[in-house]
Design a protein around this motif. Structure first.
Motif, PDB file in Angstrom:
ATOM      1  N   MET A  13       0.795  -1.295   0.023  1.00  0.00           N
ATOM      2  CA  MET A  13      -0.110  -0.008   0.029  1.00  0.00           C
ATOM      3  C   MET A  13       0.840   1.125   0.125  1.00  0.00           C
ATOM      4  O   MET A  13       0.556   2.261  -0.798  1.00  0.00           O
ATOM      5  CB  MET A  13      -0.961   0.111   1.189  1.00  0.00           C
ATOM      6  CG  MET A  13      -1.757  -1.117   1.344  1.00  0.00           C
ATOM      7  SD  MET A  13      -3.315  -0.888   2.442  1.00  0.00           S
ATOM      8  CE  MET A  13      -2.272  -1.668   3.810  1.00  0.00           C
ATOM      9  N   SER A  14       1.846   1.290   0.742  1.00  0.00           N
ATOM     10  CA  SER A  14       2.793   2.474   0.834  1.00  0.00           C
ATOM     11  C   SER A  14       3.468   2.731  -0.472  1.00  0.00           C
ATOM     12  O   SER A  14       3.673   3.760  -0.979  1.00  0.00           O
ATOM     13  CB  SER A  14       3.888   2.533   1.872  1.00  0.00           C
ATOM     14  OG  SER A  14       3.176   2.356   3.070  1.00  0.00           O
ATOM     15  N   ILE A  15       4.048   1.511  -1.150  1.00  0.00           N
ATOM     16  CA  ILE A  15       4.549   2.034  -2.417  1.00  0.00           C
ATOM     17  C   ILE A  15       3.601   2.351  -3.377  1.00  0.00           C
ATOM     18  O   ILE A  15       3.831   3.237  -4.138  1.00  0.00           O
ATOM     19  CB  ILE A  15       5.036   0.469  -2.887  1.00  0.00           C
ATOM     20  CG1 ILE A  15       6.196  -0.064  -1.848  1.00  0.00           C
ATOM     21  CG2 ILE A  15       5.602   0.372  -4.216  1.00  0.00           C
ATOM     22  CD1 ILE A  15       7.592   0.481  -2.173  1.00  0.00           C
ATOM     23  N   TYR A  16       2.415   1.766  -3.344  1.00  0.00           N
ATOM     24  CA  TYR A  16       1.318   2.210  -4.317  1.00  0.00           C
ATOM     25  C   TYR A  16       1.041   3.723  -4.191  1.00  0.00           C
ATOM     26  O   TYR A  16       0.946   4.355  -5.094  1.00  0.00           O
ATOM     27  CB  TYR A  16       0.025   1.388  -4.128  1.00  0.00           C
ATOM     28  CG  TYR A  16      -0.984   1.476  -4.994  1.00  0.00           C
ATOM     29  CD1 TYR A  16      -1.147   0.960  -6.196  1.00  0.00           C
ATOM     30  CD2 TYR A  16      -2.008   2.786  -4.649  1.00  0.00           C
ATOM     31  CE1 TYR A  16      -2.253   1.287  -6.912  1.00  0.00           C
ATOM     32  CE2 TYR A  16      -3.040   3.045  -5.494  1.00  0.00           C
ATOM     33  CZ  TYR A  16      -3.091   2.305  -6.828  1.00  0.00           C
ATOM     34  OH  TYR A  16      -4.279   2.546  -7.579  1.00  0.00           O
ATOM     35  N   ALA A  17       0.803   4.112  -2.676  1.00  0.00           N
ATOM     36  CA  ALA A  17       0.482   5.661  -2.603  1.00  0.00           C
ATOM     37  C   ALA A  17       1.632   6.606  -3.029  1.00  0.00           C
ATOM     38  O   ALA A  17       1.005   7.327  -3.625  1.00  0.00           O
ATOM     39  CB  ALA A  17       0.190   5.651  -1.098  1.00  0.00           C
ATOM     40  N   ARG A  18       2.808   6.039  -2.746  1.00  0.00           N
ATOM     41  CA  ARG A  18       3.936   6.965  -2.918  1.00  0.00           C
ATOM     42  C   ARG A  18       3.973   7.101  -4.635  1.00  0.00           C
ATOM     43  O   ARG A  18       4.361   8.327  -5.126  1.00  0.00           O
ATOM     44  CB  ARG A  18       5.244   6.667  -2.375  1.00  0.00           C
ATOM     45  CG  ARG A  18       6.349   7.629  -2.755  1.00  0.00           C
ATOM     46  CD  ARG A  18       7.509   7.397  -2.124  1.00  0.00           C
ATOM     47  NE  ARG A  18       8.477   8.272  -2.406  1.00  0.00           N
ATOM     48  CZ  ARG A  18       9.095   8.568  -3.480  1.00  0.00           C
ATOM     49  NH1 ARG A  18       8.744   7.637  -4.596  1.00  0.00           N
ATOM     50  NH2 ARG A  18       9.957   9.628  -3.854  1.00  0.00           N
TER      51      ARG A  18
END
Lengths: 285, 324
Positions: free
Chosen positions: B277-282
């Motif tokens: 999720m963090s990779i996607y959001a960034r």
């Protein structure tokens, strides 16, 4: 020891003994090997880089010479030191005053403040990324160490306040009573009575805040743009060769070892403090 | 975790004799307390409170990275919108749901492994032996190494052509051909888990060790006298007693694992088989410059983690029985 042949009891004891030490050996090798392997890789000349060796085969410092010849790597080290020290200073300054209020004074709203602090410490950093980006840009701190110093308080401050508050609570009440009877103001009580007693706790939390700031990656990657403003984790992550498949592993390992050695030394010297700080933050929290 | 909030604080006034002066002192102290809290509260509002609210708001706009202030309000279109009979938006994006699944998968497996190995290391460190401090220092090393650096070290060890791990496994005859640990879609998640487990066993082990050292010694002596098998003693006595500490360690680790970013960014970058999720959001926020959509992903991440915390605290409280 007796001379009789070993009975069953002694045999199981011996087996247990051997098993225990084998387990200890496995754990040490598992924990230390990646770092050890990075060290021996960093000391290889580039011609030998792609031979797998388990032992140190050469003492070649050309990888280190190469990274220290790069101005951007030196700048990254400078930035990291500046940022980590400033973050520690700010976290301790705001932390000690806040922990006095939270640990020594009973007032309405205290539990709410503690809950807010606990809540912030659980924040996923990505959740504030776009909002924080705006704040940093409007303060003209984008691509500037100031922006990182500011943003790192989001994870160092709650932790520092939490741990210092638990330490502050454990100090005896009589100390403060005496100060109040002498007519000391709260500020004098903090600086003259508590501060001298809080040094061990401050050293612990300061150390943990330093390590956290030194290692941070997501904000450093997002809030900086040019090589001269990078911190070391970002600088290392962005070292690249001609293509994805020819990364310069020698210099990468040299840079990795360089930024890790100060931390390993800190851990060796202060392991007792680090352990007590980590467990105080968690167990008592 | 909320128990500390109810702990008693030293009373404010020294004695009844000085009550009159006491109320004045007390008022002075409460005022001082808020004064000393103010800088910290302002700092937290500036770096956490306000940015979080802005992220919520931006997720309802079409903001882009170059211009966030002039963005138009578009409601929930970043989350879900129907256009020409087709659903669009974050909640209709299979890539997002894949990254949610990856995050959960990664978190559950790595935290479980960390707890099991952490307990083993802690039990060992709890025993008396020569050089215990040295072993403890060695165990702490992975914890102190920056995540980026440990990811790079492992990336080198896991290198498909020249990595020592493939060399070892081939030497032992376990594999015939080198494995592409970080590139192979089936292996890369396990490579990431391997690095994360290596790095965070020390943290779990230290928390468990602290709990072990507070256990009463006499019940172990009683068990030894009665000749009860140590494994049974562990499951019947030790494990129940260290459960509260384990619950704390698990929530700390779970919160960290659900927002995992660094190790994946370095090991496998934007590969879909490990995208969290963090990779996607960034990626949406910075690389695609779509602040509105990226903020929607950040908000969802925040809500999912908040939900996990609430469920966990609820279950943990039930598990522990009556909480103080």
């Amino acid at each position: 020891m007796n001379q009789h042949p070993m009975n069953r009891y002694q045999l199981t004891r011996l087996a247990k003994h051997v098993g225990k030490w084998a387990l200890i050996a496995i754990i040490i090798v598992y924990a230390v090997f990646p770092f050890y392997y990075a060290v021996i890789t960093s000391l290889k000349p580039s011609s030998e880089l792609f031979e797998v060796n388990y032992w140190l085969t050469s003492l070649d410092f050309s990888n280190y010479a190469q990274i220290f010849a790069q101005k951007s790597f030196l700048q990254a080290i400078g930035n990291s030191i500046l940022i980590a020290l400033s973050v520690v200073l700010i976290a301790l300054l705001l932390g000690i005053t806040a922990s006095y209020a939270l640990g020594r004074v009973r007032f309405r709203g205290r539990s709410t403040v503690m809950l807010i602090i606990l809540g912030v410490s659980m924040f996923p950093q990505v959740a504030v990324l776009s909002g924080l980006f705006e704040v940093i840009r409007s303060l003209n701190l984008y691509n500037n160490p100031g922006g990182l110093i500011l943003s790192y308080t989001i994870f160092t401050l709650p932790f520092t306040v939490w741990v210092l508050t638990t330490f502050m609570r454990q100090l005896p009440m009589e100390l403060e009573e005496a100060a109040i009877m002498d007519g000391a103001t709260p500020w004098e009580t903090i600086t003259k009575v508590f501060l001298p007693l809080m040094w061990p706790a401050m050293a612990t939390t300061g150390l943990l805040a330093f390590i956290a700031a030194w290692n941070e990656f997501l904000f450093a990657l997002t809030f900086t743009l040019t090589n001269s403003e990078r911190t070391v984790p970002v600088a290392i992550a962005l070292i690249s060769g001609g293509s994805q498949h020819e990364l310069p592993w020698g210099p990468i390992m040299a840079a990795s070892v360089t930024v890790t050695i100060p931390l390993v030394i800190l851990v060796m010297i202060f392991q007792r403090r680090i352990v007590s700080g980590l467990t105080a933050g968690a167990v008592k929290g | 975790m909320t128990t500390t909030l109810n702990e008693s604080v030293p009373t404010d006034t020294p004695s009844a004799r000085t009550r009159k002066r006491g109320t004045k002192v007390r008022r002075q102290r409460v005022r001082a307390a808020w004064t000393y809290l103010a800088p910290m509260l302002v700092a937290l509002a500036l770096v956490a409170g306000w940015p979080l609210l802005r992220t919520f708001y931006l997720s309802l706009t079409d903001a882009s990275l170059s211009d966030t202030t002039g963005a138009a309000f578009i409601g929930f279109e970043n989350y879900l919108v129907k256009d020409d009979g087709v659903w669009y938006g974050l909640l209709a994006d299979p890539v997002w749901w894949n990254s949610v699944w990856n995050t959960v998968y990664f978190s559950v497996i790595s935290v479980s492994l960390e707890v099991v190995f952490g307990i083993i290391v802690a039990l060992l460190l709890n025993a008396e032996f020569k050089g215990r401090m040295l072993v403890r220092a060695a165990v702490l090393i992975p914890w102190a190494i920056p995540t980026i650096v440990s990811a790079k070290m492992w990336a080198w060890m896991l290198n498909d052509q020249f990595g020592i791990i493939n060399h070892m496994l081939m030497g032992l005859g376990l594999i015939d051909a080198p494995l592409a640990w970080t590139a192979d879609a089936d292996l890369s998640m396990w490579a990431v888990i391997m690095v994360d487990v290596w790095k965070t066993i020390p943290f779990v082990a230290l928390l468990v060790l602290a709990a072990l050292q507070m256990l009463p010694k006499d019940c172990y002596e009683a068990a030894e006298v009665d000749g009860i098998h140590p494994v049974k003693v562990f499951f019947r006595v030790t494990l129940p007693l260290i459960t509260p500490a384990l619950l704390v360690a698990v929530i700390f680790r779970l919160l960290d694992a659900l927002r995992v970013f660094d190790v994946i960014y370095v090991l496998t970058s934007n590969s879909s088989s490990t995208m969290t999720m963090s990779i996607y959001a960034r990626q949406q926020l910075v690389e695609f410059q779509d602040v509105g959509y990226g903020s929607a992903a950040s908000t969802m991440l925040f809500l999912i983690i908040a939900l996990a915390v609430v469920v966990y605290l609820y279950l943990g409280r039930r598990q522990l029985g009556v909480d103080k």
